[in-house]
Design a protein around this motif. Structure first.
Motif, PDB file in Angstrom:
ATOM      1  N   THR A  24       0.553  -0.892  -0.510  1.00  0.00           N
ATOM      2  CA  THR A  24      -0.031   0.060  -0.437  1.00  0.00           C
ATOM      3  C   THR A  24       1.208   1.200  -0.379  1.00  0.00           C
ATOM      4  O   THR A  24       2.047   1.228   0.304  1.00  0.00           O
ATOM      5  CB  THR A  24      -0.989  -0.419   1.100  1.00  0.00           C
ATOM      6  OG1 THR A  24       0.030   0.419   2.618  1.00  0.00           O
ATOM      7  CG2 THR A  24      -1.946  -1.623   1.365  1.00  0.00           C
ATOM      8  N   TYR A  26       0.545   6.011   0.277  1.00  0.00           N
ATOM      9  CA  TYR A  26      -0.345   6.990   0.591  1.00  0.00           C
ATOM     10  C   TYR A  26      -0.217   8.040   0.482  1.00  0.00           C
ATOM     11  O   TYR A  26      -0.799   9.569  -0.143  1.00  0.00           O
ATOM     12  CB  TYR A  26      -0.621   6.887   1.622  1.00  0.00           C
ATOM     13  CG  TYR A  26      -1.261   5.660   1.767  1.00  0.00           C
ATOM     14  CD1 TYR A  26      -2.718   4.813   2.045  1.00  0.00           C
ATOM     15  CD2 TYR A  26      -0.148   4.925   3.270  1.00  0.00           C
ATOM     16  CE1 TYR A  26      -3.150   3.247   2.781  1.00  0.00           C
ATOM     17  CE2 TYR A  26      -0.536   3.221   3.521  1.00  0.00           C
ATOM     18  CZ  TYR A  26      -1.816   3.069   3.417  1.00  0.00           C
ATOM     19  OH  TYR A  26      -1.858   2.240   3.616  1.00  0.00           O
ATOM     20  N   LEU A  43      -1.088  -0.144  -4.504  1.00  0.00           N
ATOM     21  CA  LEU A  43      -2.419   0.349  -4.136  1.00  0.00           C
ATOM     22  C   LEU A  43      -2.771   0.677  -2.493  1.00  0.00           C
ATOM     23  O   LEU A  43      -2.068   1.157  -2.023  1.00  0.00           O
ATOM     24  CB  LEU A  43      -2.985  -1.513  -3.062  1.00  0.00           C
ATOM     25  CG  LEU A  43      -4.583  -1.528  -2.698  1.00  0.00           C
ATOM     26  CD1 LEU A  43      -5.032  -1.351  -3.580  1.00  0.00           C
ATOM     27  CD2 LEU A  43      -4.291  -2.708  -1.410  1.00  0.00           C
ATOM     28  N   GLY A  45      -4.879   1.821  -0.544  1.00  0.00           N
ATOM     29  CA  GLY A  45      -5.645   1.434  -0.456  1.00  0.00           C
ATOM     30  C   GLY A  45      -6.913   1.959   0.715  1.00  0.00           C
ATOM     31  O   GLY A  45      -6.212   3.419   1.677  1.00  0.00           O
ATOM     32  N   ASP A  46      -7.448   2.046   1.507  1.00  0.00           N
ATOM     33  CA  ASP A  46      -8.877   2.334   2.648  1.00  0.00           C
ATOM     34  C   ASP A  46      -8.434   2.027   3.913  1.00  0.00           C
ATOM     35  O   ASP A  46      -8.563   3.201   4.801  1.00  0.00           O
ATOM     36  CB  ASP A  46     -10.194   2.638   2.394  1.00  0.00           C
ATOM     37  CG  ASP A  46     -10.576   1.620   2.633  1.00  0.00           C
ATOM     38  OD1 ASP A  46      -9.533   0.259   2.962  1.00  0.00           O
ATOM     39  OD2 ASP A  46     -12.128   0.875   2.515  1.00  0.00           O
ATOM     40  N   SER A  47      -7.255   1.331   4.114  1.00  0.00           N
ATOM     41  CA  SER A  47      -6.304   1.176   5.023  1.00  0.00           C
ATOM     42  C   SER A  47      -5.773   2.589   5.915  1.00  0.00           C
ATOM     43  O   SER A  47      -4.952   2.804   6.753  1.00  0.00           O
ATOM     44  CB  SER A  47      -5.522   0.619   4.721  1.00  0.00           C
ATOM     45  OG  SER A  47      -4.962   0.677   4.101  1.00  0.00           O
ATOM     46  N   ASP A  85      -8.583   2.350  -3.815  1.00  0.00           N
ATOM     47  CA  ASP A  85      -9.693   1.738  -2.588  1.00  0.00           C
ATOM     48  C   ASP A  85     -10.894   2.832  -3.290  1.00  0.00           C
ATOM     49  O   ASP A  85     -10.959   3.136  -3.571  1.00  0.00           O
ATOM     50  CB  ASP A  85      -9.587   1.252  -1.704  1.00  0.00           C
ATOM     51  CG  ASP A  85      -9.394   0.262  -1.622  1.00  0.00           C
ATOM     52  OD1 ASP A  85     -10.119  -0.559  -2.217  1.00  0.00           O
ATOM     53  OD2 ASP A  85      -8.962  -0.304  -0.580  1.00  0.00           O
ATOM     54  N   LYS A 115     -10.249  -0.248  -6.343  1.00  0.00           N
ATOM     55  CA  LYS A 115     -10.509  -1.985  -6.141  1.00  0.00           C
ATOM     56  C   LYS A 115     -11.888  -2.112  -5.352  1.00  0.00           C
ATOM     57  O   LYS A 115     -12.335  -0.951  -4.717  1.00  0.00           O
ATOM     58  CB  LYS A 115      -9.470  -2.226  -4.666  1.00  0.00           C
ATOM     59  CG  LYS A 115      -9.208  -3.165  -4.436  1.00  0.00           C
ATOM     60  CD  LYS A 115      -8.464  -4.016  -3.340  1.00  0.00           C
ATOM     61  CE  LYS A 115      -7.944  -2.961  -2.311  1.00  0.00           C
ATOM     62  NZ  LYS A 115      -9.337  -3.018  -0.914  1.00  0.00           N
ATOM     63  N   GLU A 117     -14.141  -4.340  -3.082  1.00  0.00           N
ATOM     64  CA  GLU A 117     -14.766  -5.245  -1.536  1.00  0.00           C
ATOM     65  C   GLU A 117     -15.582  -5.305  -2.072  1.00  0.00           C
ATOM     66  O   GLU A 117     -16.965  -4.885  -1.947  1.00  0.00           O
ATOM     67  CB  GLU A 117     -14.344  -3.815  -0.578  1.00  0.00           C
ATOM     68  CG  GLU A 117     -12.965  -4.265   0.120  1.00  0.00           C
ATOM     69  CD  GLU A 117     -12.923  -3.574   1.649  1.00  0.00           C
ATOM     70  OE1 GLU A 117     -13.821  -4.231   2.251  1.00  0.00           O
ATOM     71  OE2 GLU A 117     -12.171  -2.615   1.958  1.00  0.00           O
ATOM     72  N   HIS A 139     -11.543  -8.048  -3.709  1.00  0.00           N
ATOM     73  CA  HIS A 139     -11.056  -8.187  -2.917  1.00  0.00           C
ATOM     74  C   HIS A 139     -12.553  -8.858  -2.130  1.00  0.00           C
ATOM     75  O   HIS A 139     -13.151  -8.414  -1.526  1.00  0.00           O
ATOM     76  CB  HIS A 139     -10.770  -6.404  -1.941  1.00  0.00           C
ATOM     77  CG  HIS A 139     -10.706  -6.818  -0.517  1.00  0.00           C
ATOM     78  ND1 HIS A 139      -9.735  -5.904  -0.214  1.00  0.00           N
ATOM     79  CD2 HIS A 139      -9.874  -7.887   0.277  1.00  0.00           C
ATOM     80  CE1 HIS A 139      -9.408  -6.098   1.210  1.00  0.00           C
ATOM     81  NE2 HIS A 139      -9.414  -7.036   1.151  1.00  0.00           N
ATOM     82  N   VAL A 181      -8.086  -9.860  -4.075  1.00  0.00           N
ATOM     83  CA  VAL A 181      -7.160  -9.555  -3.520  1.00  0.00           C
ATOM     84  C   VAL A 181      -7.743 -10.603  -1.860  1.00  0.00           C
ATOM     85  O   VAL A 181      -9.468 -10.229  -1.321  1.00  0.00           O
ATOM     86  CB  VAL A 181      -6.821  -8.410  -1.772  1.00  0.00           C
ATOM     87  CG1 VAL A 181      -6.258  -8.589  -0.920  1.00  0.00           C
ATOM     88  CG2 VAL A 181      -6.093  -7.189  -3.561  1.00  0.00           C
ATOM     89  N   GLU A 183      -8.010 -11.858   1.454  1.00  0.00           N
ATOM     90  CA  GLU A 183      -7.494 -11.582   3.159  1.00  0.00           C
ATOM     91  C   GLU A 183      -8.022 -12.299   3.917  1.00  0.00           C
ATOM     92  O   GLU A 183      -9.219 -12.318   3.994  1.00  0.00           O
ATOM     93  CB  GLU A 183      -8.063  -9.502   3.240  1.00  0.00           C
ATOM     94  CG  GLU A 183      -7.975  -9.370   4.600  1.00  0.00           C
ATOM     95  CD  GLU A 183      -7.560  -7.895   4.518  1.00  0.00           C
ATOM     96  OE1 GLU A 183      -8.429  -6.938   3.915  1.00  0.00           O
ATOM     97  OE2 GLU A 183      -7.822  -7.177   5.506  1.00  0.00           O
ATOM     98  N   ILE A 204      -3.508 -11.590   1.699  1.00  0.00           N
ATOM     99  CA  ILE A 204      -2.724 -10.951   2.946  1.00  0.00           C
ATOM    100  C   ILE A 204      -3.651 -11.465   4.023  1.00  0.00           C
ATOM    101  O   ILE A 204      -4.916 -11.617   3.962  1.00  0.00           O
ATOM    102  CB  ILE A 204      -2.981  -9.498   3.023  1.00  0.00           C
ATOM    103  CG1 ILE A 204      -2.586  -8.368   4.512  1.00  0.00           C
ATOM    104  CG2 ILE A 204      -4.371  -8.481   2.183  1.00  0.00           C
ATOM    105  CD1 ILE A 204      -2.834  -7.134   4.166  1.00  0.00           C
ATOM    106  N   VAL A 214       0.327  -9.028  -0.415  1.00  0.00           N
ATOM    107  CA  VAL A 214       0.341  -7.479  -0.272  1.00  0.00           C
ATOM    108  C   VAL A 214       0.668  -7.784   1.341  1.00  0.00           C
ATOM    109  O   VAL A 214      -0.590  -7.764   2.240  1.00  0.00           O
ATOM    110  CB  VAL A 214      -1.415  -6.206  -0.760  1.00  0.00           C
ATOM    111  CG1 VAL A 214      -2.358  -7.550  -0.772  1.00  0.00           C
ATOM    112  CG2 VAL A 214      -1.007  -5.299  -0.254  1.00  0.00           C
ATOM    113  N   VAL A 216       0.323  -3.430   4.409  1.00  0.00           N
ATOM    114  CA  VAL A 216      -0.039  -2.385   4.091  1.00  0.00           C
ATOM    115  C   VAL A 216       2.065  -1.433   4.832  1.00  0.00           C
ATOM    116  O   VAL A 216       2.009  -2.400   5.140  1.00  0.00           O
ATOM    117  CB  VAL A 216      -0.690  -2.377   5.283  1.00  0.00           C
ATOM    118  CG1 VAL A 216      -0.835  -0.764   6.348  1.00  0.00           C
ATOM    119  CG2 VAL A 216      -2.282  -2.714   4.878  1.00  0.00           C
TER     120      VAL A 216
HETATM  121  O1  KIV Z   1      -7.183  -1.063   2.558  1.00  0.00           O
HETATM  122  C1  KIV Z   1      -6.183  -1.771   2.463  1.00  0.00           C
HETATM  123  O2  KIV Z   1      -4.834  -1.651   2.621  1.00  0.00           O
HETATM  124  C2  KIV Z   1      -6.157  -2.851   1.700  1.00  0.00           C
HETATM  125  C3  KIV Z   1      -4.535  -4.249   1.728  1.00  0.00           C
HETATM  126  C4  KIV Z   1      -4.923  -4.546   2.871  1.00  0.00           C
HETATM  127  C5  KIV Z   1      -5.575  -5.061   0.412  1.00  0.00           C
HETATM  128  O3  KIV Z   1      -7.748  -3.563   1.107  1.00  0.00           O
END
Ligand code: KIV
Length: 267
Positions: A24, A26, A43, A45-47, A85, A115, A117, A139, A181, A183, A204, A214, A216
């Motif tokens: 990931t 940002y 990626l 990610g929305d993480s 995401d 991406k 989910e 995902h 993905v 997870e 993951i 993958v 984070v």
């Molecule tokens: O949001 C994210 O970082 C993810 C990954 C962990 C796959 O969806």
């Protein structure tokens, strides 16, 4: 045209049995570092809701947040494929809303894919996107946007629930996703899905039988202490190194050892 990886490279990697490396990202600086290190797929990610914004879940993340961060990641990278995401809520609404959000992502950020989910429940959204030539990374399994439905961040697909995760994976492939993905599912199930699907799987917390992995980036570098899942491997104790470096800076400022002659201008 840049020399980025494209959506066509991922099935080739699977055919060649070359594991896909996904991390990931940002922001601009991390994207550049990860790209230099040879990551195939960045990626956004929305993480980022957890590691950047400090929320307990990814649910508060907005489309504008995703677009802001994805723009920076695209600017910072040259070779990696970039996927963004779609935040919570979009795929549960009409195909028009999903399309509008995804068109904004591709148009405003330069990302190459979105991406999504979810499994069988979001196949209409995936189909609508892929029919309009918007590549989709799917995902399934422990999808964090479903945390409340799952009653927490719990491993999915154990026992009889394995059939549901397998059906979700098959459904997103049929709907046109170019990769998926997996997870938080048992390793034997992830291996079975990876063998069954023609598209690559990126795991993951899903064991070694996937076509790629993958993590984070904040977990990989030991920068995030909020929550450390068992599947995370830290390749750096970054948090400890940063605390040590900044404490040294503070010490040198207080003792007037910084700045010294070499870090200033004489004229
Ligand atoms: O949001 C994210 O970082 C993810 C990954 C962990 C796959 O969806």
């Amino acid at each position: 045209m840049s020399s980025r990886l494209t959506v066509l490279d991922f099935p080739r990697f699977k055919a060649e049995k070359r594991p896909i490396v996904c991390v990931t990202a940002y922001d601009y600086t991390f994207a550049g570092l990860l790209d230099d290190a040879g990551v195939d797929l960045l990626l956004v990610g929305d993480s980022l809701g957890n590691v950047i914004q400090g929320h307990e879940t990814t649910l508060p993340v907005t489309l504008d947040d995703m677009i802001y961060h994805t723009k920076a990641v695209v600017r910072g990278s040259r070779r990696a494929f970039v996927a963004c995401d779609l935040p919570f809520g979009f795929c549960h609404r009409s195909a028009g809303i999903v399309l509008e959000a995804s068109i904004r992502v591709l148009k405003e950020t330069g990302a190459q894919a979105v991406k999504v989910e979810g499994g069988e429940a979001v196949v209409d959204a995936i189909r609508a996107l892929t029919e309009l030539q918007i590549p989709v990374l799917a995902h399934v399994g422990l999808t964090p946007q479903a945390v409340h439905a799952f009653g927490g961040f719990k491993v999915q697909g154990r026992g009889e629930a394995a059939d549901k995760v397998l059906a979700d994976a098959v459904a997103v492939e049929r709907a046109g996703a170019f990769a998926v993905v997996l997870e938080g599912i048992p390793s034997p199930l992830a291996e079975k899905i990876s063998k069954r699907l023609t598209i690559p799987t990126i795991g993951i917390g899903a064991g070694p039988g996937c076509d790629g992995q993958v993590l984070v980036v904040y977990d990989l570098l030991g920068l995030y202490d909020g929550f450390k899942p068992r599947f995370v491997k830290r390749y750096l104790e970054g948090g400890a190194l940063i605390r040590q470096a900044v404490a040294q800076f503070a010490d040198e400022v207080r003792s007037r050892r910084f700045p010294d002659e070499g870090h200033g201008f004489n004229e």
